[in-house]
Design a protein around this motif. Structure first.
Motif, PDB file in Angstrom:
ATOM      1  N   ALA A 117      32.892  44.524  56.042  1.00  0.00           N
ATOM      2  CA  ALA A 117      34.014  44.131  56.635  1.00  0.00           C
ATOM      3  C   ALA A 117      34.536  42.746  56.253  1.00  0.00           C
ATOM      4  O   ALA A 117      35.748  42.343  56.276  1.00  0.00           O
ATOM      5  CB  ALA A 117      33.820  44.215  58.291  1.00  0.00           C
ATOM      6  N   LEU A 118      33.577  41.810  56.177  1.00  0.00           N
ATOM      7  CA  LEU A 118      33.938  40.550  55.803  1.00  0.00           C
ATOM      8  C   LEU A 118      34.504  40.650  54.344  1.00  0.00           C
ATOM      9  O   LEU A 118      35.553  39.813  54.190  1.00  0.00           O
ATOM     10  CB  LEU A 118      32.446  39.630  55.583  1.00  0.00           C
ATOM     11  CG  LEU A 118      32.651  38.192  55.412  1.00  0.00           C
ATOM     12  CD1 LEU A 118      33.712  37.429  56.388  1.00  0.00           C
ATOM     13  CD2 LEU A 118      31.172  37.648  55.052  1.00  0.00           C
ATOM     14  N   ALA A 119      33.906  41.343  53.507  1.00  0.00           N
ATOM     15  CA  ALA A 119      34.850  41.480  52.148  1.00  0.00           C
ATOM     16  C   ALA A 119      36.104  41.891  52.282  1.00  0.00           C
ATOM     17  O   ALA A 119      37.205  41.138  51.520  1.00  0.00           O
ATOM     18  CB  ALA A 119      33.915  42.381  51.187  1.00  0.00           C
ATOM     19  N   ALA A 120      36.496  42.900  53.120  1.00  0.00           N
ATOM     20  CA  ALA A 120      37.753  43.360  53.196  1.00  0.00           C
ATOM     21  C   ALA A 120      38.570  42.014  53.983  1.00  0.00           C
ATOM     22  O   ALA A 120      39.765  42.009  53.488  1.00  0.00           O
ATOM     23  CB  ALA A 120      37.770  44.328  54.204  1.00  0.00           C
ATOM     24  N   ALA A 121      37.912  41.501  54.807  1.00  0.00           N
ATOM     25  CA  ALA A 121      38.846  40.398  55.455  1.00  0.00           C
ATOM     26  C   ALA A 121      39.189  39.196  54.529  1.00  0.00           C
ATOM     27  O   ALA A 121      40.072  38.672  54.260  1.00  0.00           O
ATOM     28  CB  ALA A 121      38.084  39.807  56.722  1.00  0.00           C
ATOM     29  N   ILE A 122      38.101  39.031  53.682  1.00  0.00           N
ATOM     30  CA  ILE A 122      38.236  37.755  52.857  1.00  0.00           C
ATOM     31  C   ILE A 122      39.261  38.406  51.639  1.00  0.00           C
ATOM     32  O   ILE A 122      40.241  37.349  51.421  1.00  0.00           O
ATOM     33  CB  ILE A 122      36.983  37.465  51.979  1.00  0.00           C
ATOM     34  CG1 ILE A 122      35.766  36.922  52.905  1.00  0.00           C
ATOM     35  CG2 ILE A 122      37.083  36.467  50.809  1.00  0.00           C
ATOM     36  CD1 ILE A 122      34.699  36.718  52.332  1.00  0.00           C
ATOM     37  N   HIS A 123      39.200  39.653  51.282  1.00  0.00           N
ATOM     38  CA  HIS A 123      40.180  40.231  50.333  1.00  0.00           C
ATOM     39  C   HIS A 123      41.755  39.951  50.822  1.00  0.00           C
ATOM     40  O   HIS A 123      42.603  39.452  50.177  1.00  0.00           O
ATOM     41  CB  HIS A 123      39.937  41.433  49.985  1.00  0.00           C
ATOM     42  CG  HIS A 123      41.107  42.389  49.550  1.00  0.00           C
ATOM     43  ND1 HIS A 123      41.911  42.911  50.355  1.00  0.00           N
ATOM     44  CD2 HIS A 123      41.481  42.620  48.356  1.00  0.00           C
ATOM     45  CE1 HIS A 123      42.863  43.427  49.355  1.00  0.00           C
ATOM     46  NE2 HIS A 123      42.602  43.201  47.998  1.00  0.00           N
ATOM     47  N   ASP A 124      41.821  40.362  52.132  1.00  0.00           N
ATOM     48  CA  ASP A 124      43.251  40.261  52.873  1.00  0.00           C
ATOM     49  C   ASP A 124      43.740  39.051  53.067  1.00  0.00           C
ATOM     50  O   ASP A 124      44.891  38.673  52.771  1.00  0.00           O
ATOM     51  CB  ASP A 124      43.171  41.129  53.988  1.00  0.00           C
ATOM     52  CG  ASP A 124      42.631  42.534  54.000  1.00  0.00           C
ATOM     53  OD1 ASP A 124      42.759  43.145  52.867  1.00  0.00           O
ATOM     54  OD2 ASP A 124      42.601  43.023  55.233  1.00  0.00           O
ATOM     55  N   VAL A 125      42.874  37.906  53.319  1.00  0.00           N
ATOM     56  CA  VAL A 125      43.214  36.639  53.607  1.00  0.00           C
ATOM     57  C   VAL A 125      43.653  36.149  52.512  1.00  0.00           C
ATOM     58  O   VAL A 125      44.776  35.507  52.293  1.00  0.00           O
ATOM     59  CB  VAL A 125      42.222  35.816  54.315  1.00  0.00           C
ATOM     60  CG1 VAL A 125      42.707  34.453  54.210  1.00  0.00           C
ATOM     61  CG2 VAL A 125      41.894  36.312  55.752  1.00  0.00           C
ATOM     62  N   ALA A 126      42.943  36.360  51.274  1.00  0.00           N
ATOM     63  CA  ALA A 126      43.167  35.780  49.819  1.00  0.00           C
ATOM     64  C   ALA A 126      44.554  36.344  49.292  1.00  0.00           C
ATOM     65  O   ALA A 126      45.351  35.630  48.837  1.00  0.00           O
ATOM     66  CB  ALA A 126      42.081  36.426  48.895  1.00  0.00           C
ATOM     67  N   VAL A 127      45.023  37.577  49.658  1.00  0.00           N
ATOM     68  CA  VAL A 127      46.219  38.296  49.138  1.00  0.00           C
ATOM     69  C   VAL A 127      47.192  37.501  49.972  1.00  0.00           C
ATOM     70  O   VAL A 127      48.075  37.145  49.262  1.00  0.00           O
ATOM     71  CB  VAL A 127      46.177  39.992  49.555  1.00  0.00           C
ATOM     72  CG1 VAL A 127      47.512  40.397  49.326  1.00  0.00           C
ATOM     73  CG2 VAL A 127      45.009  40.333  48.390  1.00  0.00           C
TER      74      VAL A 127
END
Ligand code: GMT
Length: 381
Positions: A71-81
């Motif tokens: 879930a953290l990976a997904a959140a980091i990804h989304d924030v990065a985009v």
């Protein structure tokens, strides 16, 4: 720069360092996005250019162990985009370095932020060494674009235990804001903590076994036998009941105050006469640095990274692990000699200000980010 920061948000040195770093970076004009499961506890009011993104996870009966890392990976990804991050800085390798690596793998080539991992302590010396986590921790650290360790001790440990080539990691020590951590900081709680004018000994930690809080109480009992003194225990954790029971059985419970978790700690440290940190290991010992900045000499163990922070015989005294007798003797020596105490107190404040000020260390982080963005952070592999 647009920077993502992931850390443990609750009490603990790595979260404190990550949050203070983020706030300082925002002050310097960078845009900072914290990504974690809760709001970092020092992120207590609105600041310009600072954002917090909570990692969302729905409970589900199948998830006996909720997949936070994913879930953290997904959140980091989304924030990065969404925010076009230039760089993701994760504090404490497990699982943050792994989640950052996953997030980066999900991004389109050419639009990937660089990943910096800061190693703080038990991620290298304890949890990361466990066979169940060793290979992924090693892999994730190696895949970071830049690696920092908070002490030379930790940098060497990372080299030995994870095969990270010494040249790949940079030592960037922890820091304090000398405007906040100072001897004359206000308000002063001395009259409340020691109404009879007693000397104040202090300990701040998360009361985990590695902190050896029972040694703190044993040292205090010996000091108390020699004169009027009070021990202020700040923080909470698994060993608190044992420390309380020990204070009772040693007959000093009336002079030991268990305050529990308390912020801001600088208000308390400004009236500490001695800071006790008899830890089994301490890759840096941020609490010792905070105490020194507030003019409190430190009695600690000569282990791990502590000698890089506390200068033995100058800003405190260092003793072998478990040497309760020796630490109590050093404590009595300092408390019984005003001119020695003043010399140590002033040297500690000077050292904290000159070597470990936020001004100085945050600039080192900024230059390191620049190097990493330019592809000179040590490279992956
Ligand atoms: O590694 C840990 O135990 C957790 C970590 C934390 O979050 O408190 O503590 C480490 O990081 C701090 C900040 O860099 C250091 O000041 C502590 O010395 C270090 N703890 C240990 O090495 C036990």
């Amino acid at each position: 720069m647009r920077i993502g920061i992931t850390c443990y948000p609750t009490y603990g040195g790595s979260g404190v360092v990550a949050t203070e770093l983020g706030l300082e970076l925002a002050e310097r004009g960078h845009e900072v996005h914290f990504v974690s499961y809760a709001q970092p506890f020092r992120l207590d009011r609105f600041r310009e250019r600072v954002y917090f993104h909570e990692v969302e996870m729905d409970p589900y009966p199948l998830f006996e162990h909720p997949p936070y890392s994913v879930a953290l990976a997904a959140a980091i990804h989304d924030v990065a985009v969404q925010h076009e991050l230039d760089l993701i800085h994760v504090h404490y390798a497990i699982p943050h370095a792994t989640s950052a690596w996953m997030a980066r793998e999900m991004l389109l080539p050419g639009r990937t932020p660089k990943v910096v991992t800061t190693l703080h302590g038990t991620d290298i010396t304890l949890t990361g060494k466990h066979p169940s986590l060793h290979s992924i921790t090693r892999f994730s650290i190696q895949k970071s674009d830049g690696i920092t360790a908070v002490s030379e001790f930790l940098r060497k440990e990372t080299e030995t235990s994870f095969g990270v080539n010494g040249g790949r990691s940079r030592v960037i020590p922890n820091f304090i804001d000398p405007e906040r951590y100072r001897r004359d900081g206000k308000p002063c709680h001395r009259a409340t903590l020691a109404p009879g004018g007693e000397k104040i000994l202090m300990h701040i930690s998360n009361f985990r076994p590695v902190k050896r809080v029972e040694d703190v109480v044993r040292i205090f009992a010996r000091v108390r036998a020699e004169g009027e003194a009070r021990l202020v225990m700040v923080g909470d954790g698994p060993d608190r009941p044992r420390a309380q029971a020990l204070a009772d059985s040693l007959g000093v419970a009336n002079d030991v105050i268990f305050l529990g978790k308390h912020t801001p700690v600088e208000e308390l440290l400004a009236c500490s006469d001695l800071f006790l940190l008899p830890s089994e290991s301490e890759s840096f010992g941020l609490a010792a640095l905070e105490a020194m900045a507030c003019g409190s000499p430190v009695i600690a163990t000569a282990v791990a990274g502590l000698p890089e922070v506390v200068e033995d015989g100058e800003t405190g005294f260092l003793h072998p692990l478990g040497d309760v007798e020796g630490m109590a003797r050093s404590a009595c020596r300092l408390l019984g000699d005003d001119s020695l105490w003043t010399r140590f107190s002033e040297a500690g404040q000077r050292r904290a200000r000159d070597e470990f000020s936020a001004d100085r260390i945050v600039s080192v982080y900024e230059s390191f980010y620049e190097e990493v963005l330019a592809g000179k952070g040590g490279g992956k592999g």
